[in-house]
Design an enzyme around this catalytic site. Structure first.
Site, PDB file in Angstrom:
ATOM      1  N   GLU A  83     -10.027   4.949   7.626  1.00  0.00           N
ATOM      2  CA  GLU A  83      -9.867   5.325   6.164  1.00  0.00           C
ATOM      3  C   GLU A  83      -8.482   5.400   5.864  1.00  0.00           C
ATOM      4  OE1 GLU A  83     -12.010   5.331   3.681  1.00  0.00           O
ATOM      5  OE2 GLU A  83     -13.748   4.996   4.902  1.00  0.00           O
ATOM      6  N   ASP A 134       3.833   5.660   9.412  1.00  0.00           N
ATOM      7  CA  ASP A 134       5.002   6.525   9.269  1.00  0.00           C
ATOM      8  C   ASP A 134       4.741   7.845   8.735  1.00  0.00           C
ATOM      9  OD1 ASP A 134       4.853   5.631   6.839  1.00  0.00           O
ATOM     10  OD2 ASP A 134       6.852   4.757   6.483  1.00  0.00           O
ATOM     11  N   GLU A 135       3.625   7.925   7.956  1.00  0.00           N
ATOM     12  CA  GLU A 135       3.481   9.036   7.220  1.00  0.00           C
ATOM     13  C   GLU A 135       3.060  10.290   8.028  1.00  0.00           C
ATOM     14  OE1 GLU A 135       0.659   8.698   3.824  1.00  0.00           O
ATOM     15  OE2 GLU A 135       1.196   6.926   3.365  1.00  0.00           O
ATOM     16  N   TYR A 159      -5.016  12.417   4.825  1.00  0.00           N
ATOM     17  CA  TYR A 159      -4.758  11.019   5.489  1.00  0.00           C
ATOM     18  C   TYR A 159      -3.741  11.144   6.691  1.00  0.00           C
ATOM     19  CZ  TYR A 159      -3.067   6.188   6.529  1.00  0.00           C
ATOM     20  OH  TYR A 159      -2.431   5.072   7.206  1.00  0.00           O
ATOM     21  N   ASN A 258       9.645   3.547  -6.058  1.00  0.00           N
ATOM     22  CA  ASN A 258       8.301   2.808  -6.523  1.00  0.00           C
ATOM     23  C   ASN A 258       8.783   2.146  -7.897  1.00  0.00           C
ATOM     24  OD1 ASN A 258       7.063   3.740  -4.695  1.00  0.00           O
ATOM     25  ND2 ASN A 258       6.065   5.844  -5.627  1.00  0.00           N
ATOM     26  N   ARG A 291       0.813  12.383  -7.804  1.00  0.00           N
ATOM     27  CA  ARG A 291      -0.071  12.580  -6.793  1.00  0.00           C
ATOM     28  C   ARG A 291       0.269  14.123  -6.106  1.00  0.00           C
ATOM     29  NH1 ARG A 291       0.640   8.514  -1.878  1.00  0.00           N
ATOM     30  NH2 ARG A 291      -0.927   7.355  -2.876  1.00  0.00           N
TER      31      ARG A 291
HETATM   32  P1  NAD Z   1      -7.818  -0.929   5.027  1.00  0.00           P
HETATM   33  O1  NAD Z   1      -8.281   0.209   4.329  1.00  0.00           O
HETATM   34  O2  NAD Z   1      -7.442  -2.215   4.185  1.00  0.00           O
HETATM   35  O3  NAD Z   1      -8.777  -1.437   6.183  1.00  0.00           O
HETATM   36  C1  NAD Z   1      -9.447  -0.665   7.092  1.00  0.00           C
HETATM   37  C2  NAD Z   1     -10.472  -1.533   7.632  1.00  0.00           C
HETATM   38  O4  NAD Z   1     -11.127  -0.302   8.430  1.00  0.00           O
HETATM   39  C3  NAD Z   1     -11.734  -1.810   6.572  1.00  0.00           C
HETATM   40  O5  NAD Z   1     -12.036  -3.165   6.857  1.00  0.00           O
HETATM   41  C4  NAD Z   1     -12.886  -0.772   6.826  1.00  0.00           C
HETATM   42  O6  NAD Z   1     -14.111  -1.459   6.731  1.00  0.00           O
HETATM   43  C5  NAD Z   1     -12.503  -0.544   8.442  1.00  0.00           C
HETATM   44  N1  NAD Z   1     -13.255   0.785   8.666  1.00  0.00           N
HETATM   45  C6  NAD Z   1     -12.975   2.064   8.077  1.00  0.00           C
HETATM   46  N2  NAD Z   1     -13.770   2.940   8.747  1.00  0.00           N
HETATM   47  C7  NAD Z   1     -14.487   2.222   9.832  1.00  0.00           C
HETATM   48  C8  NAD Z   1     -15.322   2.737  10.819  1.00  0.00           C
HETATM   49  N3  NAD Z   1     -15.733   4.094  10.983  1.00  0.00           N
HETATM   50  N4  NAD Z   1     -15.868   1.808  11.823  1.00  0.00           N
HETATM   51  C9  NAD Z   1     -15.362   0.654  11.682  1.00  0.00           C
HETATM   52  N5  NAD Z   1     -14.440  -0.003  10.781  1.00  0.00           N
HETATM   53  C10 NAD Z   1     -14.140   0.914   9.921  1.00  0.00           C
HETATM   54  O7  NAD Z   1      -6.550  -0.381   5.915  1.00  0.00           O
HETATM   55  P2  NAD Z   1      -5.168  -1.060   6.352  1.00  0.00           P
HETATM   56  O8  NAD Z   1      -4.177  -0.794   5.329  1.00  0.00           O
HETATM   57  O9  NAD Z   1      -5.554  -2.588   6.541  1.00  0.00           O
HETATM   58  O10 NAD Z   1      -4.694  -0.397   7.377  1.00  0.00           O
HETATM   59  C11 NAD Z   1      -5.189  -0.659   8.933  1.00  0.00           C
HETATM   60  C12 NAD Z   1      -4.394   0.350   9.584  1.00  0.00           C
HETATM   61  O11 NAD Z   1      -3.042   0.231   9.724  1.00  0.00           O
HETATM   62  C13 NAD Z   1      -4.954   1.786   9.532  1.00  0.00           C
HETATM   63  O12 NAD Z   1      -5.105   2.513  10.601  1.00  0.00           O
HETATM   64  C14 NAD Z   1      -3.745   2.317   8.557  1.00  0.00           C
HETATM   65  O13 NAD Z   1      -3.739   3.913   8.979  1.00  0.00           O
HETATM   66  C15 NAD Z   1      -2.626   1.572   9.276  1.00  0.00           C
HETATM   67  N6  NAD Z   1      -1.444   1.291   8.657  1.00  0.00           N
HETATM   68  C16 NAD Z   1      -1.721   0.826   7.258  1.00  0.00           C
HETATM   69  C17 NAD Z   1      -0.259   0.667   6.608  1.00  0.00           C
HETATM   70  C18 NAD Z   1      -0.557   0.150   5.246  1.00  0.00           C
HETATM   71  O14 NAD Z   1       0.739   0.127   4.309  1.00  0.00           O
HETATM   72  N7  NAD Z   1      -1.524  -0.380   4.686  1.00  0.00           N
HETATM   73  C19 NAD Z   1       0.806   1.096   7.108  1.00  0.00           C
HETATM   74  C20 NAD Z   1       0.885   1.456   8.405  1.00  0.00           C
HETATM   75  C21 NAD Z   1      -0.200   1.900   9.319  1.00  0.00           C
HETATM   76  O1  DAU Z   2       3.619   4.528   4.910  1.00  0.00           O
HETATM   77  C1  DAU Z   2       2.559   3.973   5.330  1.00  0.00           C
HETATM   78  C2  DAU Z   2       1.402   4.256   4.461  1.00  0.00           C
HETATM   79  O2  DAU Z   2       1.601   3.390   3.159  1.00  0.00           O
HETATM   80  C3  DAU Z   2       0.038   3.779   5.068  1.00  0.00           C
HETATM   81  O3  DAU Z   2      -0.320   4.640   6.446  1.00  0.00           O
HETATM   82  C4  DAU Z   2      -1.372   4.006   4.394  1.00  0.00           C
HETATM   83  O4  DAU Z   2      -2.378   3.504   4.694  1.00  0.00           O
HETATM   84  C5  DAU Z   2      -0.968   2.955   3.014  1.00  0.00           C
HETATM   85  O5  DAU Z   2      -1.992   3.107   2.067  1.00  0.00           O
HETATM   86  C6  DAU Z   2       0.538   3.410   2.399  1.00  0.00           C
HETATM   87  O6  DAU Z   2       0.413   4.669   1.490  1.00  0.00           O
HETATM   88  P1  DAU Z   2       1.197   5.278   0.480  1.00  0.00           P
HETATM   89  O7  DAU Z   2       0.484   6.287  -0.148  1.00  0.00           O
HETATM   90  O8  DAU Z   2       2.708   5.036   0.511  1.00  0.00           O
HETATM   91  O9  DAU Z   2       0.708   4.013  -0.477  1.00  0.00           O
HETATM   92  P2  DAU Z   2       0.336   3.608  -2.122  1.00  0.00           P
HETATM   93  O10 DAU Z   2       0.112   2.106  -2.195  1.00  0.00           O
HETATM   94  O11 DAU Z   2      -1.043   4.286  -2.128  1.00  0.00           O
HETATM   95  O12 DAU Z   2       1.205   4.241  -2.737  1.00  0.00           O
HETATM   96  C7  DAU Z   2       2.851   3.755  -2.721  1.00  0.00           C
HETATM   97  C8  DAU Z   2       3.530   4.735  -3.510  1.00  0.00           C
HETATM   98  O13 DAU Z   2       3.263   4.252  -4.814  1.00  0.00           O
HETATM   99  C9  DAU Z   2       3.443   5.960  -3.455  1.00  0.00           C
HETATM  100  O14 DAU Z   2       4.624   6.748  -3.902  1.00  0.00           O
HETATM  101  C10 DAU Z   2       2.483   6.433  -4.552  1.00  0.00           C
HETATM  102  C11 DAU Z   2       2.797   5.605  -5.536  1.00  0.00           C
HETATM  103  N1  DAU Z   2       1.673   4.918  -6.589  1.00  0.00           N
HETATM  104  C12 DAU Z   2       0.517   4.512  -5.970  1.00  0.00           C
HETATM  105  C13 DAU Z   2      -0.695   4.279  -6.719  1.00  0.00           C
HETATM  106  C14 DAU Z   2      -1.720   3.681  -6.355  1.00  0.00           C
HETATM  107  C15 DAU Z   2       1.925   4.975  -7.886  1.00  0.00           C
HETATM  108  O15 DAU Z   2       2.875   5.476  -8.394  1.00  0.00           O
HETATM  109  N2  DAU Z   2       0.855   4.667  -8.590  1.00  0.00           N
HETATM  110  C16 DAU Z   2      -0.445   4.171  -8.051  1.00  0.00           C
HETATM  111  O16 DAU Z   2      -1.168   3.757  -8.965  1.00  0.00           O
END
Ligand code: NAD
Ligand code: DAU
Length: 355
Positions: A83, A134-135, A159, A258, A291
């Protein structure tokens, strides 16, 4: 030889699977629960490709994991499933504990059982790569140095706390059982297939729909943005040559507030798909309630990955964000389909009725 990818139907996992099979013939087994964030359409171009198998299932399902590992005998497990959305974790943390903590634990246990009885050569070559964020390091003040791998963990949201917990489990499974693990902690990704609950895709889809662009608080929170395919290349490199038990920070040296990101998206849309009334999409920017517990600044020091493994991002923010906006303009049908009833419910919960 094959690899098992968890969460491969999500944003980063799907980009990883597509890139992997574009560059190698080594088969991929994708295990994904298909939560609201998982979308098989992301992998549609692999339909009929014998190198790819998709299994719908939960990383918490031990019996399924045992079966898959025994059947496919992967040489590596790449663990993306999670998640991933901070705002959802604030509204409902339980799913985050279930998947990110308990699910990761079940996966580690299944992999340990499989790995521990492998013949010696396969056992030595095996890798478990944990994809993290990185969070886990918490929030930086403006003058702090960027996060290094040695920073202490200070997760602030449900998270990030759940991801920190999974990082600790992975570390412990290496230290105690010798499981050959690698962990990557990456900054904010952006690019194709990004679910429009996250900042950049939300701004693109709201702008095009004529809706408000909701900026939290003062919009001066800083994130360090990396094009998703650069994250994928970093993961491939760490899998190939990373030192066992080590963690590698992955980032693009690209810190931006942002509000600058939102203005950049608006400027690109003004150029590529101007509004009918000739006004800028910027007029749709709306400041909304912040947030809770919002981390002020993230920044990644990626020098270890560069010095040890020679990895560098290929895209600048300017090239990556242009490709990303163009992808959303070219894939309106994908966007329309992911904005299902469940998506509309989330938007109403988070932003109220308007956006
Ligand atoms: P996402 O939410 O887009 O995708 C997550 C996927 O995992 C989905 O396809 C979902 O169906 C699947 N999933 C969730 N729960 C599951 C379960 N119990 N069993 C099997 N599958 C399950 O996430 P993302 O942005 O692609 O992130 C992928 C990974 O990278 C995560 O571990 C996240 O913490 C990490 N990450 C994300 C970011 C970012 O900016 N998005 C940055 C750094 C690290
Ligand atoms: O840093 C890595 C992380 O980046 C990942 O681990 C997470 O999975 C990924 O979701 C992301 O987290 P953030 O909380 O940084 O991403 P998000 O896109 O939700 O938000 C980016 C920034 O923008 C954050 O400071 C909140 C702000 N924001 C976000 C939304 C959705 C807004 O200002 N308005 C918005 O509607």
């Amino acid at each position: 030889m094959s690899i098992l990818v968890t969460g491969g139907a999500g944003f980063i996992g799907a980009n990883f699977v597509l890139d992997w099979l574009a560059q190698s013939d080594e088969p991929v087994v994708t295990l994904d629960k298909l939560t609201y964030a998982g979308n098989l359409e992301n992998l549609a171009s692999l339909q009929g490709d014998a190198r790819h198998s998709f299994v719908q299932g939960d990383i918490g399902d031990r019996a399924l994991l045992d079966r898959l590992l025994a059947e496919h005998r992967p040489r590596a497990v790449l663990h993306f499933a999670a998640e991933s959305h901070v705002d959802r974790s604030i509204h409902g943390p339980e799913d985050f504990i279930q998947t990110n903590v308990l699910g990761s634990f079940r996966l580690l246990e299944a992999v340990r059982a499989f790995w521990s009885v492998l013949p010696e050569a396969e056992k030595t070559a095996f890798r478990f790569l944990h994809v993290s964020t990185d969070e886990v390091y918490g929030s930086l003040s403006p003058s702090d140095p960027a996060f290094a791998e040695t920073n202490r963990y200070e997760p602030n949201s449900p998270y990030s706390a759940s991801k920190a917990a999974s990082d600790h489990l992975v570390r412990a499974w290496h230290h105690t059982y010798g499981l050959p693990v690698l962990t990557t902690n990456c900054s904010n990704n952006y690019g194709p297939y990004h679910f429009p609950e996250k900042l950049i895709p939300l701004m693109i889809v709201n702008a095009l729909a004529g809706k408000p662009l909701p900026v939290y608080g003062d919009g001066m929170q800083i994130r360090d943005w990396l094009y998703v395919r650069d994250h994928c290349s970093a993961i491939r490199r760490v899998l190939q040559a990373g030192r066992l038990g080590e963690t590698y920070n992955v980032g693009g040296w690209n810190e931006k507030p942002n509000i600058d990101i939102v203005n950049t998206v608006c400027a690109l849309l003004d150029e590529l798909r101007p509004r009918a009334d000739g006004q800028s999409y910027r007029t749709q920017i709306t400041y909304v309630k912040d947030r809770p517990g919002h981390d002020r600044r993230y920044a990644i020091d990626a020098r270890k990955l560069e010095a040890e493994l020679g990895w560098k991002p290929a895209e600048t923010f300017e090239t990556g964000i242009r490709k990303t906006v163009a992808w959303y303009l070219d894939n309106a049908a994908w966007v329309a389909r992911v904005q299902s009833g469940a998506y509309r419910d989330w938007v109403a919960t988070q932003y109220g009725a308007t956006p």
